[in-house]
Scaffold this active site. Structure first.
Site, mmCIF file in Angstrom:
data_model
loop_
_atom_site.group_PDB
_atom_site.id
_atom_site.type_symbol
_atom_site.label_atom_id
_atom_site.label_comp_id
_atom_site.label_asym_id
_atom_site.label_seq_id
_atom_site.Cartn_x
_atom_site.Cartn_y
_atom_site.Cartn_z
ATOM 1 N N HIS A 51 10.686 -5.504 -8.153
ATOM 2 C CA HIS A 51 9.784 -5.819 -7.025
ATOM 3 C C HIS A 51 10.585 -6.659 -6.017
ATOM 4 O O HIS A 51 10.343 -7.861 -5.881
ATOM 5 C CB HIS A 51 8.588 -6.606 -7.582
ATOM 6 C CG HIS A 51 7.441 -6.744 -6.633
ATOM 7 N ND1 HIS A 51 6.522 -7.773 -6.735
ATOM 8 C CD2 HIS A 51 7.043 -6.002 -5.568
ATOM 9 C CE1 HIS A 51 5.608 -7.642 -5.794
ATOM 10 N NE2 HIS A 51 5.899 -6.580 -5.068
ATOM 11 N N TYR A 68 -7.486 2.248 -2.768
ATOM 12 C CA TYR A 68 -6.605 1.194 -2.250
ATOM 13 C C TYR A 68 -5.130 1.492 -2.554
ATOM 14 O O TYR A 68 -4.794 1.925 -3.668
ATOM 15 C CB TYR A 68 -6.989 -0.177 -2.841
ATOM 16 C CG TYR A 68 -5.964 -1.217 -2.451
ATOM 17 C CD1 TYR A 68 -5.915 -1.714 -1.141
ATOM 18 C CD2 TYR A 68 -4.979 -1.627 -3.341
ATOM 19 C CE1 TYR A 68 -4.932 -2.610 -0.763
ATOM 20 C CE2 TYR A 68 -3.991 -2.522 -2.964
ATOM 21 C CZ TYR A 68 -3.977 -3.007 -1.672
ATOM 22 O OH TYR A 68 -2.989 -3.874 -1.286
ATOM 23 N N GLY A 69 -4.253 1.167 -1.608
ATOM 24 C CA GLY A 69 -2.816 1.461 -1.677
ATOM 25 C C GLY A 69 -2.189 1.379 -3.057
ATOM 26 O O GLY A 69 -1.783 2.388 -3.635
ATOM 27 N N GLY A 70 -2.110 0.161 -3.594
ATOM 28 C CA GLY A 70 -1.405 -0.043 -4.857
ATOM 29 C C GLY A 70 -2.046 0.708 -6.021
ATOM 30 O O GLY A 70 -1.389 0.980 -7.029
ATOM 31 N N CYS A 114 3.971 -12.929 -0.369
ATOM 32 C CA CYS A 114 4.745 -14.172 -0.249
ATOM 33 C C CYS A 114 5.850 -14.029 0.789
ATOM 34 O O CYS A 114 6.808 -14.805 0.788
ATOM 35 C CB CYS A 114 5.361 -14.561 -1.590
ATOM 36 S SG CYS A 114 4.168 -15.224 -2.750
ATOM 37 N N GLY A 115 5.754 -13.043 1.666
ATOM 38 C CA GLY A 115 6.682 -12.977 2.795
ATOM 39 C C GLY A 115 7.886 -12.066 2.607
ATOM 40 O O GLY A 115 8.880 -12.216 3.324
ATOM 41 N N ARG A 125 -3.929 -4.029 5.721
ATOM 42 C CA ARG A 125 -2.566 -3.509 5.634
ATOM 43 C C ARG A 125 -2.219 -2.600 6.799
ATOM 44 O O ARG A 125 -3.087 -1.998 7.420
ATOM 45 C CB ARG A 125 -2.421 -2.688 4.343
ATOM 46 C CG ARG A 125 -2.639 -3.483 3.066
ATOM 47 C CD ARG A 125 -1.432 -4.274 2.710
ATOM 48 N NE ARG A 125 -1.583 -5.101 1.532
ATOM 49 C CZ ARG A 125 -0.593 -5.363 0.672
ATOM 50 N NH1 ARG A 125 0.599 -4.857 0.862
ATOM 51 N NH2 ARG A 125 -0.787 -6.149 -0.355
ATOM 52 N N LYS A 167 3.529 1.300 -6.680
ATOM 53 C CA LYS A 167 3.569 0.386 -7.829
ATOM 54 C C LYS A 167 3.578 1.156 -9.155
ATOM 55 O O LYS A 167 4.275 0.779 -10.092
ATOM 56 C CB LYS A 167 2.372 -0.554 -7.795
ATOM 57 C CG LYS A 167 2.245 -1.359 -6.512
ATOM 58 C CD LYS A 167 3.446 -2.216 -6.274
ATOM 59 C CE LYS A 167 3.224 -3.136 -5.088
ATOM 60 N NZ LYS A 167 4.416 -3.949 -4.819
ATOM 61 N N ASP A 188 9.926 -4.037 -0.409
ATOM 62 C CA ASP A 188 9.052 -4.222 -1.577
ATOM 63 C C ASP A 188 9.705 -3.868 -2.912
ATOM 64 O O ASP A 188 9.454 -4.544 -3.895
ATOM 65 C CB ASP A 188 7.782 -3.371 -1.384
ATOM 66 C CG ASP A 188 6.647 -3.789 -2.312
ATOM 67 O OD1 ASP A 188 6.475 -5.001 -2.536
ATOM 68 O OD2 ASP A 188 5.932 -2.903 -2.815
ATOM 69 N N ARG A 190 -5.334 -4.557 -5.313
ATOM 70 C CA ARG A 190 -5.020 -4.056 -6.651
ATOM 71 C C ARG A 190 -5.973 -4.690 -7.668
ATOM 72 O O ARG A 190 -6.459 -5.799 -7.475
ATOM 73 C CB ARG A 190 -3.575 -4.398 -7.016
ATOM 74 C CG ARG A 190 -2.543 -3.513 -6.321
ATOM 75 C CD ARG A 190 -1.135 -3.837 -6.785
ATOM 76 N NE ARG A 190 -0.680 -5.120 -6.334
ATOM 77 C CZ ARG A 190 -0.676 -6.238 -7.052
ATOM 78 N NH1 ARG A 190 -1.101 -6.219 -8.304
ATOM 79 N NH2 ARG A 190 -0.264 -7.369 -6.554
ATOM 80 N N SER A 234 3.591 -10.637 -4.587
ATOM 81 C CA SER A 234 2.905 -9.990 -3.461
ATOM 82 C C SER A 234 2.424 -11.037 -2.452
ATOM 83 O O SER A 234 1.958 -12.105 -2.843
ATOM 84 C CB SER A 234 1.689 -9.225 -3.986
ATOM 85 O OG SER A 234 2.064 -8.424 -5.075
ATOM 86 N N THR A 241 8.116 -8.882 3.386
ATOM 87 C CA THR A 241 8.277 -8.053 4.593
ATOM 88 C C THR A 241 8.868 -8.891 5.724
ATOM 89 O O THR A 241 9.778 -8.453 6.433
ATOM 90 C CB THR A 241 6.912 -7.444 5.004
ATOM 91 O OG1 THR A 241 6.376 -6.766 3.869
ATOM 92 C CG2 THR A 241 7.049 -6.473 6.152
ATOM 93 N N ASN A 242 8.378 -10.126 5.874
ATOM 94 C CA ASN A 242 8.908 -10.976 6.940
ATOM 95 C C ASN A 242 10.381 -11.293 6.719
ATOM 96 O O ASN A 242 11.180 -11.273 7.655
ATOM 97 C CB ASN A 242 8.117 -12.293 7.030
ATOM 98 C CG ASN A 242 6.710 -12.071 7.559
ATOM 99 O OD1 ASN A 242 6.423 -11.031 8.156
ATOM 100 N ND2 ASN A 242 5.825 -13.026 7.334
ATOM 101 N N ASN A 262 14.691 -19.289 7.754
ATOM 102 C CA ASN A 262 15.169 -19.042 6.378
ATOM 103 C C ASN A 262 16.616 -18.555 6.367
ATOM 104 O O ASN A 262 17.305 -18.650 5.353
ATOM 105 C CB ASN A 262 14.271 -18.024 5.668
ATOM 106 C CG ASN A 262 12.894 -18.596 5.378
ATOM 107 O OD1 ASN A 262 12.721 -19.813 5.321
ATOM 108 N ND2 ASN A 262 11.906 -17.737 5.207
ATOM 109 N N ASN A 294 -6.268 -9.079 2.917
ATOM 110 C CA ASN A 294 -5.306 -8.108 2.378
ATOM 111 C C ASN A 294 -5.332 -6.806 3.189
ATOM 112 O O ASN A 294 -5.039 -5.737 2.687
ATOM 113 C CB ASN A 294 -5.599 -7.817 0.903
ATOM 114 C CG ASN A 294 -4.448 -7.077 0.218
ATOM 115 O OD1 ASN A 294 -3.285 -7.311 0.530
ATOM 116 N ND2 ASN A 294 -4.773 -6.177 -0.701
HETATM 117 C C1 OXD Z 1 1.782 -5.678 -3.526
HETATM 118 C C2 OXD Z 1 2.126 -4.733 -2.443
HETATM 119 O O1 OXD Z 1 0.592 -5.848 -3.835
HETATM 120 O O2 OXD Z 1 3.325 -4.599 -2.142
HETATM 121 O O3 OXD Z 1 2.720 -6.270 -4.091
HETATM 122 O O4 OXD Z 1 1.232 -4.088 -1.875
HETATM 123 MN MN MN Z 2 4.635 -5.654 -3.525
#
Ligand code: OXD
Ligand code: MN
Length: 587
Positions: free
Chosen positions: A227, A198-200, A251-252, A365, A207, A276, A70, A249, A254-255, A494, A363
């Site tokens: 978010h 790019y995605g975002g 920072c985990g 994806r 986004k 997300d 982004r 973004s 998805t995990n 966690n 980055n």
């Molecule tokens: C971000 C994403 O950049 O979800 O936050 O792709």
């Molecule tokens: Mn995101």
């Protein structure tokens, strides 16, 4: 194909006149359409076929090397009044912005197909879902939007019925970073994005619509677009709590949303709803409910393996689009953190030389349908969403922030979210690892002035209807010791922290009052089986009063940047923390 909706038809005609495409394709979302697009992209080189024996229906897209993340410095919120966009956004006058960007769109689609993508953010029959139409000249965007949103005929039917939708215009242009802009016109429910694939920047449902425009719509209509991941935590007794968690973004999220319970917690089950974005509404009973507007994942690949996220690892073995990963000799996708395989070509398709930077872009994806997630919740399609027990805020903080603490109440929780800070990551262009304030993890995504956004959060909590609002917590999985080693194991472990959070929601355990909020008693956070000495837990669960006084000062200065629009209640909350720190110091 075309549409019965006159305004949509007019807009598509206007865009075609401006951009001059060779042809127009209305996307219906069918398998046949998807297959034809993939075939065409294999021919044009936009996609590369991966090893179909090991990765059936998987493809690699290599983006332009200058177009991998982004671009916050080229992203604008264009409101009539500059103050409405706020210091958290880059602003341009809407008339000037349209003039500038329309100049770049003029003739931009010459020789290309223009795709019209009707899509719905959220379950197609949900009253909380909102629709949009993206016009793009990128077939890569079309196949990604099909995975990330409910796209095609059903969405078009809803759009024609409602006659209200977000207009998103996108062209990859010439990919020149000097002619790249991502512009938002919230007052017109319009997005214009040029010069990036790019995605975002290009998948406008994500986004641009589901956060920047939707946050504006949400304020007008009395809800929140955040978010936040969305997950269910089912205890061995069969009770399920739904939690929404905001982290910046990479920072985990998805995990965490796909967490695998550790062996020490048999009987626990996790259900993913989203990784997300969450849209949150207070229902008639005063209960906060959430939907995930997306239907797929656009996740960071490096670091994904069987140990860190076996659900994600499993789901990206088939029917996945990879962007900017490396390749092995037998055409399998490869990235840093994978346990097997050797890269021979890097993300740019150049021979890979160890020591010469990472093989996969940091980055890089994956795009994949959420249905492929083995723990995808059946309630992700529920029109009414799920009831939220807890909201989590969290950042990547080497120091200061403890492993977990609970806000005293909603208003204090809003301060905790507003004051959040995190180290920057590769998800956006710019310096990495710098601590910056990132209120509610929305710094790059709030479509209006943060001061008004904090007021909106406070107002939601004080509404007559808001009797059953969730508790708010702050977590930090990223504390480091003096030698730079992570103090908390993270990932599946966690869940130990999430269990304490659900215990608090059920009123099962007391907590320790501190100036910054409520911390766990050591005996309530199970660390059995972890290789962790008691002094580490002690540090993770304590607060350094000196460091927190500095933190309060830094937050106070940050609020000052937003001037007189900052709600006085937020300043009062901050004063409360400062007073409690002083009192603790004097005692
Ligand atoms: C971000 C994403 O950049 O979800 O936050 O792709
Ligand atoms: Mn995101």
């Amino acid at each position: 194909m075309t549409t019965s909706n006159a305004s949509l038809k007019r807009w598509v005609d206007d865009v075609a006149r401006l951009t001059q495409p060779a042809s127009i394709h209305w996307c219906n979302g069918s398998d046949a359409e998807n297959t034809a697009l993939i075939e065409a992209m294999l021919k044009s080189g936009d996609l590369i076929k991966l090893n179909q024996d090991t990765h059936p229906n998987c493809y690699l897209h290599r983006s332009h090397p200058s177009d991998v993340a982004r671009v916050e410095h080229l992203t604008f919120v264009c409101t009539r009044n500059k103050e409405d966009a706020g210091p958290n956004n880059h602003w341009m006058d809407p008339t000037e912005a349209h003039r500038k960007i329309d100049g770049l769109f003029a003739g931009a689609m010459r020789g290309r197909t223009m795709y019209v993508i009707p899509y719905c953010m959220g379950p197609i029959d949900s009253p909380f879902a909102r629709c949009g139409v993206e016009i793009t000249d990128s077939p890569y965007v079309v196949v990604n939007m099909r995975l990330m949103t409910r796209m095609g005929d059903a969405a078009l039917t809803r759009i024609e019925r409602e006659d209200k939708y977000v207009k998103g215009l996108h062209s990859i242009g010439d990919l020149d970073p000097d002619r790249r802009f991502i512009m938002h016109f919230p007052e017109e429910l319009t997005i214009k994005s040029v010069g990036s694939g790019y995605g975002g920047n290009a998948l406008l449902g994500k986004k641009c619509h589901a956060l920047r425009i939707a946050s504006w719509q949400a304020r007008e209509e009395g809800w929140l677009a955040e978010h936040m991941l969305l997950m269910g935590l089912q205890s061995p007794e069969g009770r399920t709590h739904y939690v929404a968690a905001a982290f910046p973004s990479a920072c985990g999220k998805t995990n965490l949303a796909m967490l695998v319970p550790p062996a020490s917690m048999p009987g626990w089950k996790i259900w993913t709803l989203g990784d997300d974005i969450s849209w949150l509404h207070v229902d008639e009973q005063g209960q906060l409910r959430a939907i995930n507007p997306e239907s797929g994942y656009f996740g960071v690949v490096p670091g994904t393996n069987r140990k860190t996220n076996c659900n994600a690892y499993d789901m990206i073995q088939r029917d996945t689009i990879f962007t900017n990963v490396a390749l092995t000799a037998d055409n399998q996708p490869w990235w840093e953190g994978l346990e097997n395989g050797t890269p021979v070509l890097d993300w740019q398709g150049k021979p890979y030389t160890p020591g010469n930077g990472p093989a996969a872009h940091p980055n890089s994806r994956f795009t994949v349908s959420a249905k492929q997630n083995p723990i995808y919740s059946t309630l992700a399609d529920a029109p009414e969403g799920v009831p939220i027990s807890a909201i989590l805020f969290g950042g990547r903080r080497r120091e200061v922030a403890p492993l977990v603490y609970e806000a005293r109440d909603w208003a204090h929780g809003v301060l905790v979210g507003a004051g959040m800070a995190s180290e920057t990551t590769a998800a956006a262009v710019g310096q990495m690892g710098v601590v910056r304030r990132d209120s509610m993890a929305m710094k790059p995504f709030a479509g209006y002035n943060f001061a008004d956004y904090w007021s909106h959060w406070l107002k939601l909590g004080s509404g007559a209807n808001a009797s059953k609002l969730p508790k708010i917590f702050h977590v930090n999985w990223f504390r480091q010791d003096r030698n730079g080693r992570f103090m908390w194991p993270g990932f599946g472990e966690n869940l130990r922290v999430l269990r304490w959070i659900t215990d608090r929601c059920e009123g099962k355990v007391p907590a320790i009052e501190t100036p910054i909020g409520l911390l766990p008693r050591k005996q309530d956070l199970d660390i059995s089986g972890l290789d962790m000495d008691p002094s580490t837990l002690e540090t993770l669960l304590s607060i350094d009063a000196g460091a927190w006084r500095q933190e309060v000062d830094a937050i106070s200065k940050y609020l000052d940047e937003y001037g007189s629009r900052v709600p006085s209640q937020l300043r009062e909350e901050l004063k409360g923390v400062a007073k409690r720190l002083e009192a603790a110091n004097a005692a």
